[in-house]
Design an enzyme around this catalytic site. Structure first.
Site: not given
Ligand code: NFE
Ligand code: MG
Length: 560
Positions: A13, A60, A63, A67, A481, A504, A548, A551
């Site tokens: 992503e 994101c 995931c 958040h 992640r 990430s 990802c 993010c």
């Molecule tokens: Ni956008 Fe995420 C996950 C977060 S970043 S995927 O899992 O927080 O690596």
């Protein structure tokens, strides 16, 4: 020395460029570049802290809710709010299902094609594939010769049509592909089956969150859901029954299909891929899935740190030791330096200094939109390998059993975990551990509801009148992640500062002020390339972390 760049890296992503320098076809150096700017932190400044989760989870769509979870936890931490048990359990269910969904999609749809040769699958013998399936995935219904004949025919029609879609521009026929034709066909069949399966099981998010991605039922203080056995909608007896059925489907698919397939792949690729892609060998987990209430509830997967590739080492996590540097990132700090900055004092001031397209050969000091998070100044890997490594070090029994059984099955030692295949294995084992744990959380929720505990949110501190003039806090979670933290400062009822340090960003970070390479960069050094014009080996290791960049990519400003 020769440079090669993969830009953009696909089957992730977001927007990522990986540049490597190789000599004698072995990677000597690497640069990880997040190529778009992240702006959620600025969007949040000045807003009502109770709204933050709605904006933050738009970081994101992969995931999909983590958040939101980190955000409400940060506000709850700042304001001293304790959520009721039912909210804790529902958050666990949402996150556990997210992990399972995300990990399965990662393996089949984002990562498998680095290991599975689609074109080679066409030469598989369906009868031999059926036998392989019965040995690899015992008890799985779709295991007949007729079934694999049909899959092969479907795949042939797809290839003949010339409309390869997600299978276009692969490195098909590359000598680094090591699976027999039948294993390729088996994994292609499960790629297709996983597409159908994931669509069904994520209905749990629709039930508990209203929709997916971006569930709508979070609230500061708990969850905003109707909860009663006989409620006309929301979490009632029917909903609990549906969730239970879907959790059974999760367990069946994960234990029979996913884990079998990952073991099959690991067997064929353990040489050389259990000795490549090690990364920094330092692992960090914030811990997740609290199974009790109160100030410091014991999580199913504990918090901690492992250092020096040693599962006998174990250290605590103190969020005060986390800091980000921007020496090699396109940001500036108002203090004029670019050294370590704790997230509570973090600043997000984009300052692009080039290079200009086509970006050949990274020579500029700054080369990424990702900052460089460090713990006590050291580079850490986060994610499934980190969580299981820490849980192993702590001595969590089911984790030890799963990891030891996997290693002994393949005749491997613990050192093999610190590798590209080790990362895949950890993700699959974590998926199974969670698939097996989810029903116990559902049962606890059912017991509470049946027993008449319908509390779902604590609203005593909802009104800003009840808040102190200033407050600050942090919201840790484990996302699929890896470790995710949001830091918030509240002043006069509004957000004074908001900082997100995402998984990430840890794993994909560029060099820091001291020059230390980020985890992906370290993991790539030493990788042999069979054919540097088709660097599938680079993709294998980068994808094993499940990048990802979304993010790290929310706002694209023309001209910046
Ligand atoms: Ni956008 Fe995420 C996950 C977060 S970043 S995927 O899992 O927080 O690596
Ligand atoms: Mg940040």
């Amino acid at each position: 020395m020769t440079r090669i760049a993969i830009d953009p890296v696909t089957r992730i992503e977001g927007h990522l460029r990986i540049e490597v320098e190789h000599d004698s076809d072995v990677v000597q150096d690497a640069w990880s570049t997040g190529t778009m700017f992240r702006g959620i932190e600025q969007i949040l400044a000045g807003r009502d802290p109770r709204q933050a989760w709605v904006f933050a989870q738009r970081a994101c769509g992969v995931c999909t809710h983590v958040h939101a979870l980190a955000s409400v936890r940060a506000v709850e931490n700042a304001l001293g709010i304790a959520i009721p048990p039912n909210a804790r359990i529902i958050r666990n269910l949402m996150s556990g299902v997210q992990f399972v969904h995300d990990h399965v999609i990662h393996f089949y749809h984002l990562h498998a094609l680095d290991w599975v040769d689609i074109v080679a699958a066409l030469s598989a013998d369906p009868a031999a594939t059926a036998s392989l399936c019965q040995a690899t995935n015992p008890g799985w219904a779709n295991s007949s010769t007729a079934y694999f004949t049909e899959v092969r025919t479907r795949l042939q029609a797809f290839v003949d049509s010339g409309q390869l879609g997600p299978f276009a521009a692969g490195y098909w026929g590359h000598p680094a592909y090591q699976l027999p034709a039948e294993a390729n066909l088996l994994l292609v069949a499960h790629y297709l089956e996983a597409l159908e399966w994931q669509r069904e099981i994520i209905k749990i998010h629709a039930i508990l969150g209203g929709k997916n991605p971006h569930p709508q039922t979070y609230t500061v203080g708990g969850m905003a859901l109707t909860l009663a056995p006989d409620a006309p909608s929301g979490v009632n007896t029917t909903a609990l029954g549906t969730i239970g059925t879907l959790l059974t489907s999760i367990q069946n698919f994960v234990s029979t299909v996913l884990v079998g397939d990952v073991k099959l792949l690991a067997r064929y690729y353990q040489i050389p891929w259990t000795t490549l892609g090690a990364g920094p060998g330092n692992l960090l987990s914030y811990g997740e899935f609290p199974e009790a209430d109160g100030a410091s509830p014991a999580p199913f997967l504990p918090a901690g740190r492992v250092t020096g590739r040693d599962l006998g080492s174990l250290g605590p996590v103190d969020q005060a030791a986390i800091a980000e540097t921007v020496a090699r990132s396109w940001y500036t700090y108002s203090s004029g330096d670019s050294g370590a900055r704790h997230p509570s004092a973090g600043e997000t001031t984009p300052t692009y200094t080039g290079p200009q397209p086509p970006y050949d050969n990274i020579t500029t000091t700054k080369y990424s939109w990702l900052k460089a998070p460090r713990y006590d100044g050291a580079v850490y890997e986060v994610g499934p390998l980190a969580r299981l490594g820490v849980a192993y070090a702590v001595g969590v029994a089911p984790v030890r059993q799963a990891v030891d059984a996997f290693l002994s099955d393949l005749g491997l030692g613990q050192a093999a975990l610190f590798s590209t295949i080790g990362r895949l294995a950890a993700r699959a084992l974590e998926t199974q551990l969670l698939a097996d744990r989810l029903p116990t959380w559902l049962a606890a929720l059912r017991t509470n509801i049946t027993g008449g505990d319908l509390r779902i949110a604590d609203t005593t501190r909802w009104s800003p009148d009840t808040w102190p003039a200033t407050a600050s806090g942090w919201g840790p979670t484990e996302a699929p992640r890896g470790g995710l933290g949001h830091w918030i400062a509240i002043a006069g009822g509004s957000i004074a500062n908001y900082q997100m340090v995402v998984p990430s960003t840890w794993n994909g970070s560029p060099r820091d002020a001291a020059g230390a390479l980020g985890p992906w960069e370290q993991a790539l050094v030493g990788t042999p390339l069979v054919d540097p014009t088709r660097p599938v080996e680079v993709l294998r290791t980068v994808h094993s972390f499940d990048p990802c960049m979304a993010c790290a990519v929310h706002v694209h400003r023309p001209g910046s």
